[in-house]
Motif scaffolding. Structure first.
Motif, PDB file in Angstrom:
ATOM      1  N   THR A 176       0.817  -1.213   0.000  1.00  9.66           N
ATOM      2  CA  THR A 176       0.000   0.000   0.000  1.00  9.66           C
ATOM      3  C   THR A 176       0.850   1.262   0.000  1.00  9.66           C
ATOM      4  OG1 THR A 176      -0.202  -0.135   2.419  1.00  9.66           O
ATOM      5  CG2 THR A 176      -1.970  -1.096   1.091  1.00  9.66           C
ATOM      6  N   ILE A 392      -6.484   1.404   4.238  1.00  8.13           N
ATOM      7  CA  ILE A 392      -5.918   0.045   4.276  1.00  8.13           C
ATOM      8  C   ILE A 392      -4.630   0.040   5.096  1.00  8.13           C
ATOM      9  CG2 ILE A 392      -4.829  -1.734   2.862  1.00  8.13           C
ATOM     10  CD1 ILE A 392      -6.843  -1.035   0.650  1.00  8.13           C
ATOM     11  N   ILE A 413      -9.807  -4.801   5.451  1.00  9.02           N
ATOM     12  CA  ILE A 413      -8.800  -4.549   4.404  1.00  9.02           C
ATOM     13  C   ILE A 413      -9.262  -5.127   3.074  1.00  9.02           C
ATOM     14  CG2 ILE A 413      -6.493  -5.223   3.617  1.00  9.02           C
ATOM     15  CD1 ILE A 413      -5.574  -4.958   6.544  1.00  9.02           C
TER      16      ILE A 413
END
Length: 579
Positions: A176, A392, A413
């Motif tokens: 991420t 996330i 998530i």
């Protein structure tokens, strides 16, 4: 269209002034039908046949020649075009020179009328379709960017979904964070080159040169038949005038003037007047028309070019009055013919320039539209996906710190990653449909997961879809910046409506003092980055206003106001959400 109409009227006017006939009037009317875009549905082989029937009794003969090129499909039209020229020469034949001259004029004028008509059609088509190319370019840009987004961010989000099954928050964090860096860079490449038009604007030059070559062929042929000194000198004068016209006509880089124009234009004028003064040199008529066309082409200022052109025509008229025994009316008809031929040659050059300008305008509009679309998508990627990635990241950090909460966080998530994928695939093609109430609930959940106290008060009437999406987008970006750029302990989210506007404010207390800032105030980065710039532009274009700044107590506030536009409430949509 004006140039084409003036040309057709100018070519027919000498016939009306000399010996008006119904056949010439009907032929002119049919030629307008064959040439003007507005009469396209009226034309056909029957109108061409009607013009052919009138051909022996009408003038100019070039009208039928041009119509053949315009209406007859395939290569056979060029054989018919030549046959019309031969017929024109035969009908006008009194001696060899007159016959060749009539055939040559038919070929020249037919070619030029054809060129003017096709260029005029192309100009109209390009002008009407200038927005279509922009739309096509935007569509192509969307498709290209969609592939790029799916390759980079789509792959990353899909990997996050896969990592949930492996229950590895560290890898999710790594993915991420890298994807968050990509959000700031996608899409950055320039759009591909815009395709050019099917017909190039250089159509005029070969037509003009072909016409001039035919024109000169008649003079050379007569010189071969009668190689007298006066004939040779007349042919040389005509060649020189034509050569100077080509010198003035040829395009130059940057659109500059021809070299030595102050010398070549007067020289061309002097040479063109010689056949008028000395009749034995009069092999090619209307040489002065090439001088007028040269003046119109080379002089930049609009008033000056027409004043100079009129002066050249007046000079020809005065010379003819002085040296010719013909009545003034006959001389005036000759001057009208000079003007019509000059406008015809000038029209080809001018229409070529206009077609080129419209074509470049279309290309510029297409490039601008593609660039705007790329910027819009960049803003949407930052505003919409940045929040999902930040959320996330927060969930992955919580899963790593607190194994007892891992199951819940991994489920969140996975859900967030799938939602981000849905947003990602919608961004290139339309504004994603997000709701302020839904976004507020999601923001509350994400902030609470990040150990931030949330005060949520969304008390709005039912909003117009565009306003609702706009406010939801602003809220998403504001929460993204709180998560990324601050250490907030408390966030207040409020949305209220008055009689004429809706107001959304987001306040956080997580901004440390900036000793280098003005007056020691809070750090602008709390709602900073390119997100606020994107949002300010988006809100302003939509008709609202966005403001960011410090408030009392070391807090920072983002506020959006927008004129209120209400819509009908649906049964399953609540009027307000409070928490």
């Amino acid at each position: 269209m004006a140039i084409l109409s003036i040309t057709l009227l100018g070519l027919a006017l000498p016939s009306f002034l000399g010996q008006p006939t119904v056949a010439t009037l009907l032929t002119l009317a049919l030629q307008f039908v064959h040439c003007l875009p507005q009469t396209k549905r009226m034309r056909g082989l029957w109108t061409l046949a009607a013009q052919a029937v009138l051909f022996p009794w009408s003038e100019p003969k070039a009208f039928l020649a041009a119509s053949v090129l315009l209406l007859v499909p395939g290569r056979v039209r060029w054989f018919l075009f030549g046959a019309v020229a031969v017929a024109a020469g035969a009908l006008s034949y009194t001696d060899f020179y007159v016959g060749v001259s009539a055939a040559g004029n038919t070929l020249i004028l037919g070619l030029i009328i054809f060129g003017l008509t096709r260029l005029n059609d192309l100009y109209v088509e390009l002008h009407a379709a200038r927005r279509e190319l922009a739309a096509e370019s935007v569509a192509a840009e969307r498709e290209r960017i969609s592939r790029d987004l799916d390759t980079v961010l789509g792959t990353a989000l899909s990997k996050v979904v896969g990592l949930v099954a492996r229950r590895n928050p560290r890898e999710i964090l790594d993915v991420t964070r890298r994807a968050g860096e990509q959000v700031r860079r996608i899409p950055t490449t320039s759009p591909r080159d815009v395709p050019r038009a099917d017909m190039t604007p250089r159509l005029a030059l070969p037509i003009i040169l072909s016409g001039l070559a035919i024109w000169m062929a008649g003079a050379v042929a007569f010189t071969v038949v009668d190689p007298a000194p006066d004939t040779i000198i007349g042919c040389a004068i005509a060649l020189a005038v034509v050569g100077l016209y080509v010198h003035h006509l040829l395009p130059r880089k940057g659109g500059g003037r021809p070299r030595f124009l102050a010398l070549t234009l007067p020289l061309q004028m002097g040479l063109a007047l010689l056949p008028l003064i000395h009749e034995e040199f009069d092999l090619v008529h209307s040489l002065v028309s090439l001088v007028v066309a040269s003046a119109l082409i080379t002089v930049v200022h609009r008033v000056s070019q027409w004043v100079l052109g009129a002066a050249i025509v007046l000079t020809e008229f005065l010379v003819l009055v002085l040296v010719k025994p013909d009545p003034v009316g006959v001389i005036a008809v000759s001057s009208v013919a000079t003007v019509s031929v000059a406008v015809m040659f000038y029209g080809l050059a001018l229409l070529t320039k206009l077609v080129a300008q419209v074509h470049e305008t279309r290309r510029a509009l297409a490039a601008i539209a593609a660039t705007k679309e790329r910027r819009r998508i960049t803003a949407d990627v930052h505003d919409l996906l940045g929040y999902g990635l930040a959320a996330i990241t927060v969930k992955a950090e919580l899963a790593a710190r607190d194994p007892e909460r891992a199951d819940t966080e991994f489920r969140d998530i996975e859900r967030m990653a799938r939602n981000a994928l849905t947003d990602l695939r919608a961004i290139p093609y339309e504004d994603p449909e997000i709701s302020l109430h839904t976004e507020a609930a999601s923001a509350r959940e994400t902030l609470i997961a990040a150990d931030v106290d949330v005060e949520l008060d969304i008390d709005t009437e039912l909003l117009d879809d565009h306003v609702d999406t706009l406010l939801a987008t602003v809220l998403r970006e504001a929460i993204t910046n709180v998560l990324r750029h601050s250490k907030a302990h408390r966030v207040s989210i409020r949305a209220t409506t008055t009689q004429d506007q809706v107001c959304l404010s987001v306040v956080n207390d997580g901004v440390p003092p900036d000793t280098g800032g003005a007056r020691g105030g809070p750090r602008v980065a709390s709602f900073g980055g390119s997100g606020v710039t994107n949002l300010t532009a988006r809100v302003t274009v939509a008709g609202g206003a966005l403001d960011v700044g410090a408030v009392e107590g070391g807090r920072y506030r983002l506020t959006v106001t927008h004129p209120l536009r209400q819509r009908t409430r649906t049964e399953d949509e609540p009027a307000s959400a409070r928490s």
